[in-house]
Write a protein that holds these residues in place. Sequence first.
Motif, short mmCIF file in Angstrom:
data_model
loop_
_atom_site.label_atom_id
_atom_site.label_comp_id
_atom_site.label_asym_id
_atom_site.label_seq_id
_atom_site.Cartn_x
_atom_site.Cartn_y
_atom_site.Cartn_z
N SER A 174 95.75 28.77 -18.73
CA SER A 174 95.18 28.32 -19.99
C SER A 174 93.69 28.62 -20.08
N ARG A 175 92.90 28.01 -19.19
CA ARG A 175 91.45 28.20 -19.25
C ARG A 175 90.83 27.97 -17.88
N GLY A 176 89.74 28.67 -17.63
CA GLY A 176 88.99 28.49 -16.39
C GLY A 176 87.50 28.55 -16.68
N LYS A 177 86.71 27.92 -15.83
CA LYS A 177 85.25 27.98 -15.93
C LYS A 177 84.70 28.36 -14.57
N ILE A 178 83.67 29.19 -14.58
CA ILE A 178 83.03 29.60 -13.33
C ILE A 178 81.52 29.54 -13.53
N ALA A 179 80.80 28.91 -12.60
CA ALA A 179 79.35 28.75 -12.69
C ALA A 179 78.67 29.73 -11.75
N VAL A 180 77.72 30.49 -12.27
CA VAL A 180 77.06 31.53 -11.47
C VAL A 180 75.55 31.41 -11.59
N SER A 181 74.88 31.91 -10.56
CA SER A 181 73.41 31.95 -10.56
C SER A 181 72.96 33.26 -9.92
N SER A 182 71.66 33.55 -10.02
CA SER A 182 71.12 34.79 -9.46
C SER A 182 69.92 34.47 -8.59
N ILE A 183 69.77 35.25 -7.50
CA ILE A 183 68.61 35.05 -6.62
C ILE A 183 67.45 35.95 -7.04
N GLU A 184 67.68 36.82 -8.04
CA GLU A 184 66.63 37.70 -8.53
C GLU A 184 66.37 37.40 -10.00
N MET A 185 65.09 37.28 -10.35
CA MET A 185 64.71 36.89 -11.70
C MET A 185 65.21 37.88 -12.75
N GLY A 186 65.24 39.15 -12.43
CA GLY A 186 65.61 40.17 -13.42
C GLY A 186 67.09 40.33 -13.64
N ILE A 187 67.90 39.64 -12.87
CA ILE A 187 69.36 39.79 -12.97
C ILE A 187 69.95 38.62 -13.75
N ASP A 188 70.67 38.93 -14.81
CA ASP A 188 71.38 37.91 -15.59
C ASP A 188 72.76 37.72 -14.97
N PRO A 189 73.01 36.58 -14.31
CA PRO A 189 74.29 36.40 -13.61
C PRO A 189 75.48 36.37 -14.55
N VAL A 190 75.29 35.78 -15.73
CA VAL A 190 76.40 35.73 -16.70
C VAL A 190 76.72 37.13 -17.20
N GLY A 191 75.68 37.90 -17.53
CA GLY A 191 75.89 39.27 -18.00
C GLY A 191 76.54 40.15 -16.95
N ALA A 192 76.14 39.96 -15.69
CA ALA A 192 76.73 40.75 -14.61
C ALA A 192 78.22 40.50 -14.49
N CYS A 193 78.64 39.24 -14.69
CA CYS A 193 80.06 38.90 -14.57
C CYS A 193 80.85 39.32 -15.81
N VAL A 194 80.19 39.33 -16.95
CA VAL A 194 80.88 39.78 -18.18
C VAL A 194 81.10 41.29 -18.13
N GLY A 195 80.06 42.05 -17.72
CA GLY A 195 80.17 43.51 -17.64
C GLY A 195 79.93 44.17 -18.98
N VAL A 196 79.84 45.48 -18.96
CA VAL A 196 79.62 46.27 -20.18
C VAL A 196 80.82 46.11 -21.10
#
Length: 439
Positions: free
Chosen positions: A232-254
Amino acid sequence: MMFNEIKRVIDQVSRDKGIDSSVLIKTIEEAIASAARKKLGPHAEIEVQYKPVTGEIEVFQFKEVVTKVTDPATQINLAEGRELDPECEPGDSLGIKMDTALFGRIAAQSAKQVIIQKMKDAEKDAVYEGFINRKGEIINGIVQRIDRGDIIVNLGQTDALLPAREQIPREIYRRGDRIRANIMKVLHDARGPQIVLTRTHPSFLINLFKAEVPEINEGIVLIQAAAREPGSRGKIAVSSIEMGIDPVGACVGVKGNRVQNVVQELRGEKIDIIAWDMDQAKFVCNALAPAEIARVIIDEDNKSMEVIVPTESLSIAIGKKGQNVRLASKLTGWRLDVISEEKYSKALKEGYDALMILPSIGMVLAEKLYEHGFVSPEIIRDASTDDLMAVEGMTLEDAEKIIQESAALLDQEIDDTDQEPEENIIQESASLPDQETKE
């Protein structure tokens, strides 16, 4: 005899089954020793040596040198002993090399059975050792058969079990289909290693993102938490150790290609990718997205939060059948109570009104008391002066006075309640007409 090609057998089994050759050699030596004792007697002292270069097996029977033999199975007389070793003396132990052909067909068959059983045991141990350290990993397999809803998965070296309860609801597999799952348990029992798989555990969702997002494997993006209602649905929480990296964008992808690959593997399960925050209130607000949050009241002692949202955002925050707030609670680890601003304002007004009954409490003080959890005269009456002095601007004299006023108010309410039934009886009696007593 079956021992002639033993080297070839050891090499082949070791290569095909992945069993260490030293384990097989030890197994064969024990099996041949067992067969020799069947021929020579249970008390015979036997030693078997395998020569890995030539593949030859040497069997020695050790006997004690004595002047008078009482047990031929374990003793040899001095004359015979000196034929083998001219320097031997009574009490010495002589190793006599045996001809393996002497063991006979039955003994050889027994040795073969022991070897086969030992090899099976060694193979089971090798499979167990190969999987025990892989718990929590994703593994690929092929559906071999379906037994009462449980799926038997061929992993190559062995079979694994995907129980019905660990399958995503409404997904269908047929024999020969490829399947991916997480290794949940590796058990070792008499039947051999039992490998139990899961496709419903949050770790499966985490591992799918690890496979799709290189930044996670590189340690740049961290997965902080995950929660699911499988299928049905899932949630995942992410963070980044580098300021220039968007963790949500990295997981979504192009164009969302990375998250879509995960959604496809999970049979259309919707995935919310949440930005993790050290500030737990902000993290909760992110987890409840896309709902707009007006205010969060934190209760650290009970690890709960009261989340106030605009009335129009209430249904979004709660989600269908409470799913959104339920998953957000699992993800963050906080108990969440979501209420509308309208309901909160009404409850707040009622709370302020209840406090402002006391002569010493005005609007400003009522608000401060309410924020510290003193929401009724009953709570204030039962509090200590130290508790109340935690409120900004509260003095000892003020605290004592408010407690006394609360106690007096509640005592008055009890007195009024006790008097009310008596007044009602008097009124009812006065309204009744006089009646004559009938005998």
